[in-house]
Scaffold this active site. Sequence first.
Site, mmCIF file in Angstrom:
data_model
loop_
_atom_site.group_PDB
_atom_site.id
_atom_site.type_symbol
_atom_site.label_atom_id
_atom_site.label_comp_id
_atom_site.label_asym_id
_atom_site.label_seq_id
_atom_site.Cartn_x
_atom_site.Cartn_y
_atom_site.Cartn_z
ATOM 1 N N ASP A 94 0.795 -1.230 0.000
ATOM 2 C CA ASP A 94 0.000 0.000 0.000
ATOM 3 C C ASP A 94 0.827 1.280 0.000
ATOM 4 O O ASP A 94 0.279 2.348 0.238
ATOM 5 C CB ASP A 94 -0.943 0.004 1.205
ATOM 6 N N GLU A 95 2.113 1.175 -0.262
ATOM 7 C CA GLU A 95 2.931 2.383 -0.306
ATOM 8 C C GLU A 95 3.873 2.312 -1.481
ATOM 9 O O GLU A 95 4.234 1.216 -1.929
ATOM 10 C CB GLU A 95 3.799 2.496 0.959
#
Length: 409
Positions: A94-95
Site C-alpha cells: 500500500d505504499e
Amino acid sequence: MDAFFAAVEVLDDPGLVGKPVIVGGSGARGVVASCTYEARAFGVRSAMPSVRARQLCPDAVFVDGHYSRYSEVSSQLHRILQTATPLVEPIGLDEAFLDVTGSLRLLGEPVTIAHRLRRTVSAELSLGCSIGVGRSKLIAKLASKAAKPVASRRGIEPGPGVVVVPKGEEGAFLRPLGVEALWGVGPATAGRLHDLGVTTVGQLRTLPVEVLVRKIGRAQGERLARLAQGIDPDPVVPDRPAKSVGHEETFAHDISDAVQLHRHVTRMAESVAVHLRQNALAGRTVTVKLKYADFALLTRSHTLSVAVATGTDIGAVAHELLGTMDVASGVRLLGVSVSALEREQGARQLSFELGGVDPTRRQEVTTAVDAVRARFGRAAVGTASMVGESGIEVPDRRQSPWGPPAPTG
DNA sequence: TCTGGGGTCCTATTCCTA
DNA sequence: TCTGTAGGAATAGGACCC
C-alpha cells in the site's frame, strides 16, 4: 494508502461503512493488521495484540484478512501510479515512492501530480490515500505521514491529503519531530537515543557523529546522522529483486511433538517452493526459525552448493536443521525461509547431487503439482507426510489470516 | 498490552583458508 | 610442521518496516 486493508474490507462490504473495523487478529494470539480510523479513535493501532484491541473497542468488527484481494487492489494502484512515472518503487502493498523528475515537463509540478494521483485513486479505486512531496525519500515519507487523517478520542480529523516540503525547508520540517519518526529508529534505538538525552531530530542534529556511532554502531550511526540532516541519497529503485522468501506460522497452541513439527516443515517447505517457482527463483540458504513459549527465538541455517526450488529439496535441509533443535519445551512459531536467491535457470535439483529420483521426472511431477494446486487449491495434492487426520494439512485461517484462502473443493 | 507474517539490513561470532 | 593472523563466507541474532 489510508488504513489500506481495512478500507478494502469496507469497500467490499458496505455494511461496514462508518464502523470500527479491525483486520486480522481474531484468534487469541493474533495482532491487528490494519483498522479503520473509527477503530483508531478508540486507541486501536496496527500491530496491537487483538486482546488489547478488543478491550479498547469491544464493539469493533473483526474480519479476517483477504491477502489476495489486497494484492489485486495493489496492482490496480500500481497501474495508476505508473501513469505519473515509470520510476515507482513499491514498499509493501500500500505504499510506493515515485521519482517524478522526468515527468515535470509533461505533467506539471510535483504537487500538481500528487493532487491528480489522489483524485484518480479516489475515482477509480474508491479508496483514500495521502501523498508527501519532498526532495528525498525520507522527506516524502514523513510528509505523507503528515498528510494523513488523525484519529483521537475527540474524533477523526481529515488530513490535508497532500503535504509538500519545499527545497530548503527540510531542516525546519524535521527539527520538531521525535527521533522515532526517522526511518530505522524503533523502540530499541529510540531507547538508546533517549539515554543520550536525545528525543527530537533537532537534538539529534547537534549530536557529534562519533557519539552516535559509539552508541548504536557504525553503519546505523552514520546513516542516522545523515537522515537527521535531511540527507538521504537513496534513489527510487523500481523492481528491487527479492532477497529471501519465507513462510512462518504461529500455532494456536504450542507444539512439542517433533513428528507434528516435521509435518508442518514439509508443508511450509512446499509453500516456499511454490512461491519461489512462481517467481522463477531458487535459493541456496535454507533457514528454520523457532519461537518458544517464552518468545525466545532460535534460527538455524545451512547453505547448499546449488540453488534449490522444490519442496522436497528445501524440506530435506529444513528437516535436518529442525532435527538439531530442541522442541521438547514447546514451540509457539515455526518458519522456513530460503535466501541467497538466484534466477531459477541456474538452479538444479539437490537430489541430482545426492543421487535421488531422476531429476527430469521430478521436474515433471513438480510442474504437474503446481498446475493442480493452481486449479483446485493447495489442499488438493501434497506429499504423504503432509497428511494429517483430516487430510492434507493447510494453515487454519483462524490462526493465520494472511495467506490466501485454501479452497476446499 | 504482550506481542503476526513477510520481509530487509546490520552486527558479532565462528569457521575455513591462505 | 606448527602457530599466528587476516580476510571472507557462513551462521546466528537483533532491530526495524509495512
